[in-house]
Scaffold this motif. Structure first.
Motif, PDB file in Angstrom:
ATOM      1  N   GLY A   1       0.798  -1.218   0.000  1.00 56.59           N
ATOM      2  CA  GLY A   1       0.000   0.000   0.000  1.00 56.59           C
ATOM      3  C   GLY A   1       0.828   1.265   0.000  1.00 56.59           C
ATOM      4  N   ASN A   2       2.099   1.141  -0.311  1.00 56.25           N
ATOM      5  CA  ASN A   2       2.990   2.302  -0.316  1.00 56.25           C
ATOM      6  C   ASN A   2       3.012   2.918  -1.720  1.00 56.25           C
ATOM      7  OD1 ASN A   2       5.042   4.152  -0.164  1.00 56.25           O
ATOM      8  ND2 ASN A   2       6.526   2.763   0.761  1.00 56.25           N
ATOM      9  N   TYR A   3       2.300   4.014  -1.886  1.00 57.16           N
ATOM     10  CA  TYR A   3       2.199   4.671  -3.191  1.00 57.16           C
ATOM     11  C   TYR A   3       3.005   5.964  -3.268  1.00 57.16           C
ATOM     12  CZ  TYR A   3      -1.663   1.412  -3.898  1.00 57.16           C
ATOM     13  OH  TYR A   3      -2.419   0.272  -4.028  1.00 57.16           O
ATOM     14  N   LEU A   4       3.798   6.266  -2.263  1.00 51.20           N
ATOM     15  CA  LEU A   4       4.526   7.536  -2.272  1.00 51.20           C
ATOM     16  C   LEU A   4       5.444   7.655  -3.485  1.00 51.20           C
ATOM     17  CD1 LEU A   4       5.526   8.132   1.467  1.00 51.20           C
ATOM     18  CD2 LEU A   4       3.568   9.014   0.200  1.00 51.20           C
ATOM     19  N   GLY A   5       6.053   6.546  -3.881  1.00 58.53           N
ATOM     20  CA  GLY A   5       6.959   6.584  -5.022  1.00 58.53           C
ATOM     21  C   GLY A   5       6.284   6.947  -6.329  1.00 58.53           C
ATOM     22  N   GLN A   6       4.967   6.842  -6.394  1.00 63.65           N
ATOM     23  CA  GLN A   6       4.235   7.250  -7.595  1.00 63.65           C
ATOM     24  C   GLN A   6       4.191   8.769  -7.730  1.00 63.65           C
ATOM     25  OE1 GLN A   6       3.139   5.130  -9.846  1.00 63.65           O
ATOM     26  NE2 GLN A   6       3.561   3.260  -8.665  1.00 63.65           N
ATOM     27  N   PHE A   7       4.431   9.467  -6.622  1.00 63.08           N
ATOM     28  CA  PHE A   7       4.331  10.924  -6.624  1.00 63.08           C
ATOM     29  C   PHE A   7       5.686  11.615  -6.685  1.00 63.08           C
ATOM     30  CE2 PHE A   7       0.356   9.459  -4.883  1.00 63.08           C
ATOM     31  CZ  PHE A   7      -0.584  10.364  -5.353  1.00 63.08           C
ATOM     32  N   GLY A   8       6.703  11.017  -6.093  1.00 62.54           N
ATOM     33  CA  GLY A   8       7.985  11.698  -6.066  1.00 62.54           C
ATOM     34  C   GLY A   8       9.058  10.854  -5.409  1.00 62.54           C
ATOM     35  N   PRO A   9      10.281  11.384  -5.320  1.00 62.36           N
ATOM     36  CA  PRO A   9      11.428  10.632  -4.773  1.00 62.36           C
ATOM     37  C   PRO A   9      11.441  10.630  -3.244  1.00 62.36           C
ATOM     38  CG  PRO A   9      12.152  12.785  -5.505  1.00 62.36           C
ATOM     39  CD  PRO A   9      10.695  12.696  -5.871  1.00 62.36           C
ATOM     40  N   TYR A  10      10.454   9.973  -2.665  1.00 63.08           N
ATOM     41  CA  TYR A  10      10.385   9.882  -1.209  1.00 63.08           C
ATOM     42  C   TYR A  10      11.429   8.917  -0.644  1.00 63.08           C
ATOM     43  CZ  TYR A  10       5.973  12.485  -0.875  1.00 63.08           C
ATOM     44  OH  TYR A  10       5.013  13.468  -0.900  1.00 63.08           O
ATOM     45  N   PHE A  11      11.960   8.044  -1.494  1.00 62.70           N
ATOM     46  CA  PHE A  11      12.877   7.010  -1.016  1.00 62.70           C
ATOM     47  C   PHE A  11      14.195   7.085  -1.774  1.00 62.70           C
ATOM     48  CE2 PHE A  11       8.510   5.552  -0.542  1.00 62.70           C
ATOM     49  CZ  PHE A  11       8.464   5.381   0.835  1.00 62.70           C
ATOM     50  N   THR A  12      15.200   6.440  -1.202  1.00 70.30           N
ATOM     51  CA  THR A  12      16.528   6.440  -1.803  1.00 70.30           C
ATOM     52  C   THR A  12      17.120   5.042  -1.748  1.00 70.30           C
ATOM     53  OG1 THR A  12      18.776   7.344  -1.621  1.00 70.30           O
ATOM     54  CG2 THR A  12      17.552   7.099   0.427  1.00 70.30           C
ATOM     55  N   ASP A  13      17.909   4.702  -2.761  1.00 67.79           N
ATOM     56  CA  ASP A  13      18.638   3.433  -2.710  1.00 67.79           C
ATOM     57  C   ASP A  13      20.087   3.648  -2.281  1.00 67.79           C
ATOM     58  OD1 ASP A  13      19.679   4.635  -4.952  1.00 67.79           O
ATOM     59  OD2 ASP A  13      18.955   3.125  -6.366  1.00 67.79           O
ATOM     60  N   THR A  14      20.406   4.881  -1.880  1.00 64.37           N
ATOM     61  CA  THR A  14      21.751   5.164  -1.366  1.00 64.37           C
ATOM     62  C   THR A  14      21.977   4.452  -0.039  1.00 64.37           C
ATOM     63  OG1 THR A  14      21.707   7.341  -2.424  1.00 64.37           O
ATOM     64  CG2 THR A  14      23.357   6.997  -0.698  1.00 64.37           C
ATOM     65  N   TYR A  15      20.915   4.365   0.754  1.00 67.37           N
ATOM     66  CA  TYR A  15      20.977   3.687   2.045  1.00 67.37           C
ATOM     67  C   TYR A  15      19.929   2.575   2.056  1.00 67.37           C
ATOM     68  CZ  TYR A  15      22.638   8.480   2.790  1.00 67.37           C
ATOM     69  OH  TYR A  15      23.257   9.686   2.657  1.00 67.37           O
ATOM     70  N   SER A  16      19.981   1.762   3.078  1.00 73.50           N
ATOM     71  CA  SER A  16      18.976   0.716   3.230  1.00 73.50           C
ATOM     72  C   SER A  16      18.643   0.559   4.707  1.00 73.50           C
ATOM     73  CB  SER A  16      19.475  -0.617   2.663  1.00 73.50           C
ATOM     74  OG  SER A  16      20.624  -1.061   3.372  1.00 73.50           O
ATOM     75  N   THR A  17      17.510  -0.044   4.983  1.00 71.83           N
ATOM     76  CA  THR A  17      17.130  -0.380   6.350  1.00 71.83           C
ATOM     77  C   THR A  17      16.761  -1.860   6.378  1.00 71.83           C
ATOM     78  OG1 THR A  17      14.715  -0.108   6.285  1.00 71.83           O
ATOM     79  CG2 THR A  17      16.044   1.911   6.425  1.00 71.83           C
ATOM     80  N   PRO A  18      16.707  -2.478   7.549  1.00 70.19           N
ATOM     81  CA  PRO A  18      16.318  -3.891   7.610  1.00 70.19           C
ATOM     82  C   PRO A  18      14.867  -4.132   7.226  1.00 70.19           C
ATOM     83  CG  PRO A  18      17.446  -3.192   9.625  1.00 70.19           C
ATOM     84  CD  PRO A  18      17.119  -1.958   8.855  1.00 70.19           C
ATOM     85  N   TRP A  19      14.064  -3.054   7.129  1.00 71.84           N
ATOM     86  CA  TRP A  19      12.616  -3.231   6.982  1.00 71.84           C
ATOM     87  C   TRP A  19      12.064  -2.740   5.649  1.00 71.84           C
ATOM     88  CZ3 TRP A  19      14.656   0.113  10.817  1.00 71.84           C
ATOM     89  CH2 TRP A  19      15.045  -0.546  11.988  1.00 71.84           C
ATOM     90  N   GLY A  20      12.842  -1.988   4.886  1.00 70.57           N
ATOM     91  CA  GLY A  20      12.329  -1.463   3.628  1.00 70.57           C
ATOM     92  C   GLY A  20      13.202  -0.330   3.129  1.00 70.57           C
ATOM     93  N   ASP A  21      12.773   0.304   2.036  1.00 67.91           N
ATOM     94  CA  ASP A  21      13.544   1.396   1.449  1.00 67.91           C
ATOM     95  C   ASP A  21      13.742   2.528   2.450  1.00 67.91           C
ATOM     96  OD1 ASP A  21      13.599   0.017  -0.934  1.00 67.91           O
ATOM     97  OD2 ASP A  21      11.884   1.079  -1.796  1.00 67.91           O
ATOM     98  N   ALA A  22      14.935   3.113   2.434  1.00 68.92           N
ATOM     99  CA  ALA A  22      15.231   4.241   3.314  1.00 68.92           C
ATOM    100  C   ALA A  22      14.558   5.499   2.782  1.00 68.92           C
ATOM    101  CB  ALA A  22      16.739   4.447   3.409  1.00 68.92           C
ATOM    102  N   VAL A  23      14.181   6.377   3.696  1.00 69.70           N
ATOM    103  CA  VAL A  23      13.534   7.636   3.323  1.00 69.70           C
ATOM    104  C   VAL A  23      14.605   8.608   2.827  1.00 69.70           C
ATOM    105  CG1 VAL A  23      12.103   9.538   4.150  1.00 69.70           C
ATOM    106  CG2 VAL A  23      11.726   7.218   5.021  1.00 69.70           C
ATOM    107  N   ASN A  24      14.287   9.324   1.757  1.00 66.72           N
ATOM    108  CA  ASN A  24      15.219  10.267   1.136  1.00 66.72           C
ATOM    109  C   ASN A  24      15.238  11.572   1.923  1.00 66.72           C
ATOM    110  OD1 ASN A  24      16.764  11.858  -0.601  1.00 66.72           O
ATOM    111  ND2 ASN A  24      15.023  12.291  -1.963  1.00 66.72           N
ATOM    112  N   LEU A  25      16.182  11.692   2.832  1.00 67.97           N
ATOM    113  CA  LEU A  25      16.267  12.869   3.692  1.00 67.97           C
ATOM    114  C   LEU A  25      17.406  13.803   3.325  1.00 67.97           C
ATOM    115  CD1 LEU A  25      15.630  11.069   7.094  1.00 67.97           C
ATOM    116  CD2 LEU A  25      13.989  12.418   5.767  1.00 67.97           C
TER     117      LEU A  25
END
Length: 584
Positions: free
Chosen positions: A190-214
């Motif tokens: 149910g995560n649709y944020l990526g359809q709107f913009g670059p909310y996430f980054t593949d530069t980092y990772s977390t044990p639970w899912g994509d890291a937030v683009n901060l």
């Protein structure tokens, strides 16, 4: 006329859908898209189309009555009538916190049902309740750490108005309310944020899912998304503070870290609302910079969970040594936490095979939250055992006494106060079959590596797993639960009434112990907590500065204090105190 906006920096076309119509939106400054329409009013469903894809729920949806995959519903917060004018939360320094999972706290599992049990918490002496995450997550049951609609209280728990009624009812009973929020990742279902913009980054990772683009391109609006979410819970839902989940997994190389920005945002909101607001971090990094002032290079958060206190106490009482408990298990580890803040404060960690942590002995105890149990430490066990499943009646009382007389802010997990027999298991309700199967298989493989029979690991997706985790509210009136409940009530009353227990300067605490005989004394001016963890009775000789103290509280009736010393039966604890000196 309602103005609707959404951030979509990479889109060519964005449209609003509501009331059976589609309204093209115009790109505005900062890649925000906007449209004015009379069709969208309180209670009307809506969604967005982005470059003809969708429809997708609003990234800032205030209400998801049909779950994470359904349309959003427009909400006007001003329509709710609050009854908490003039409310001010008790100081965090004097808090006793109860962590609650709304879905399993009562048979009904809703915000409104929690209200019916608030008097129990108030009589116990709880000052703050801390709700596990309530933002919309997949399905009808779950822990909440895989939320995807971060602005929407979960529909199955009671939605926006149900949550407001709960907070309002808490305030009317003098209870402050904290909310657990997750900003290190979002769930996949149910995560649709990526359809709107670059909310996430593949530069980092977390044990639970994509890291937030901060800190990457276009991250300014992502940071604003997080900060606005925090403001919403505190402003529109009247929460008194936030518990920030696993901040060690928030990666941000910006000059101003997100946590520092969040603290600054909340301080401004305090000024605007006239209410004290708290930020409490969860972190396993043992880094006091989280709670040091900005002026000395810190982030100015109000407190952080003290993982070392839990680990030291749990390993000492249970004898467990697997995983991170390998660094603990001796009285000296608990003594070090009580007098230095962390046991691992830059020294070598056997578990990590490297040095870990930073010194924190100058940090006041009120900046740390300490517990014997919490949702993680119970639910992340293979079969969700509580301390009441692992410890004797006597050691449960010892553990409770050390938590509630420690220099740290004490936290209990729901049902701990009566030694609940119900487990707290890991449960989910993913509607994506592949994800559900992967979660179940992953959990069984994880615990098989620790020697557990995979067939005995509860299925997180099974309704039974969730139902087994519900509290049994008949237990507090039954033996032996009633005795443990009264013990907690007495300890909390002691904590609230004794000035000595308000002292949180760690350099004013002293701990004496005997590793081989397994006894420990926690000494404060005018108060001593004496613990016998051994399976045999013994007599302790008290230090000269305790000679004027009398026996004030005892876990067993045959505890005696006389000229020969303090006689403690096996697995027992006593509190010695001088004349009553109430807190201010």
């Amino acid at each position: 006329m309602t103005r609707v906006t959404v951030w979509a920096p990479q889109a060519e076309r964005v449209a609003l859908e509501c009331a059976g119509e589609r309204f093209p939106m115009a790109r505005r400054e900062g890649d925000w898209w906007a449209v004015d329409t009379p069709a969208l009013t309180h209670g009307v469903d809506y969604a967005f189309r982005v470059d003809d894809r969708g429809p997708f729920p609003d990234p800032r949806s205030p209400w998801q009555p049909q779950g994470v995959h359904g349309p959003s519903r427009w909400l006007e917060h001003s329509r709710f009538h609050w009854n908490d004018a003039g409310w001010r939360a008790p100081p965090l320094a004097s808090a006793v916190i109860m962590e609650i999972h709304v879905g399993t706290f009562t048979p009904a599992g809703t915000f409104d049902a929690v209200i019916d049990r608030l008097d129990h918490l108030a009589r116990l002496g709880i000052t703050h309740i801390e709700l596990m995450p309530v933002a919309e997550f997949p399905g009808d049951r779950g822990w909440g750490y895989d939320g995807t609609s971060l602005f929407a209280p979960h529909h199955a728990l009671g939605g926006p108005d149900g949550l407001k009624r709960l907070v309002d009812a808490c305030h009317r009973r003098g209870l402050a309310v904290l909310l657990d929020v997750v900003y290190n990742h979002l769930g996949p279902d149910g995560n649709y944020l990526g359809q709107f913009g670059p909310y996430f980054t593949d530069t980092y990772s977390t044990p639970w899912g994509d890291a937030v683009n901060l800190d990457g391109p276009d991250s300014d609006e992502v940071r604003r998304f997080v900060l606005d979410n925090a403001r919403m819970w505190l402003r529109d839902y009247h929460f008194d503070g936030l518990r920030l989940d696993a901040v060690h997994a928030i990666v941000d190389t910006s000059a101003t870290h997100l946590l520092e920005a969040l603290a600054d945002e909340v301080r401004h909101l305090e000024t605007q609302t006239g209410r004290p607001l708290a930020l409490i971090a969860e972190s396993d990094a043992n880094d006091p910079r989280l709670i040091r002032p900005v002026e000395v290079g810190g982030y100015s958060l109000d407190a952080q969970w003290n993982e070392d206190f839990h680990h030291a106490l749990h390993a000492l009482l249970t004898g467990e040594s697997q995983g991170y408990f390998a660094d603990f298990g001796r009285l000296e580890h608990l003594a070090r936490v009580l007098t230095r803040g962390f046991a691992l404060d830059g020294c070598y960690s056997r578990y990590r095979r490297r040095a870990h942590g930073r010194p924190a002995s100058d940090v006041p105890g009120r900046r740390f939250v300490g517990c014997l149990q919490n949702h993680d430490q119970i639910g992340n066990r293979a079969t969700g055992e509580r301390s009441s499943h692992l410890l004797s009646h006597g050691l449960l009382k010892v553990g409770a006494a050390l938590v509630l007389t420690s220099p740290f802010i004490p936290l209990l997990f729901q049902g701990e106060e009566w030694a609940a027999s119900t487990p707290f298991l890991y449960f989910t309700d993913h509607r994506d079959a592949d994800l559900a199967a992967a979660v179940c298989q992953g959990r069984r493989e994880e615990f098989a590596g620790f020697g557990h029979d995979p067939a005995r690991i509860p299925d997180p997706q099974a309704t039974e797993t969730f139902e087994r985790s519900r509290l049994d509210w008949d237990e507090p009136l039954q033996a032996p639960h009633a005795d443990i409940l009264e013990w907690h009530r007495t300890l909390i009353r002691l904590r609230h009434s004794r000035a000595a227990l308000a002292e949180d300067r760690l350099d004013r605490l002293r701990v004496e112990f005997d590793e081989s005989r397994r006894w420990l004394l926690l000494l404060r001016p005018d108060l001593v907590v004496a613990c016998n963890l051994a399976a045999r009775p013994q007599t302790l000789t008290l230090p000269p500065e305790a000679s004027h103290l009398s026996l004030h509280l005892r876990s067993e009736p045959d505890i005696r204090l006389d000229h020969t010393g303090l006689r403690l039966p096996a697995e027992a604890v006593a509190v010695l105190a001088g004349p009553d000196t109430p807190q201010d």
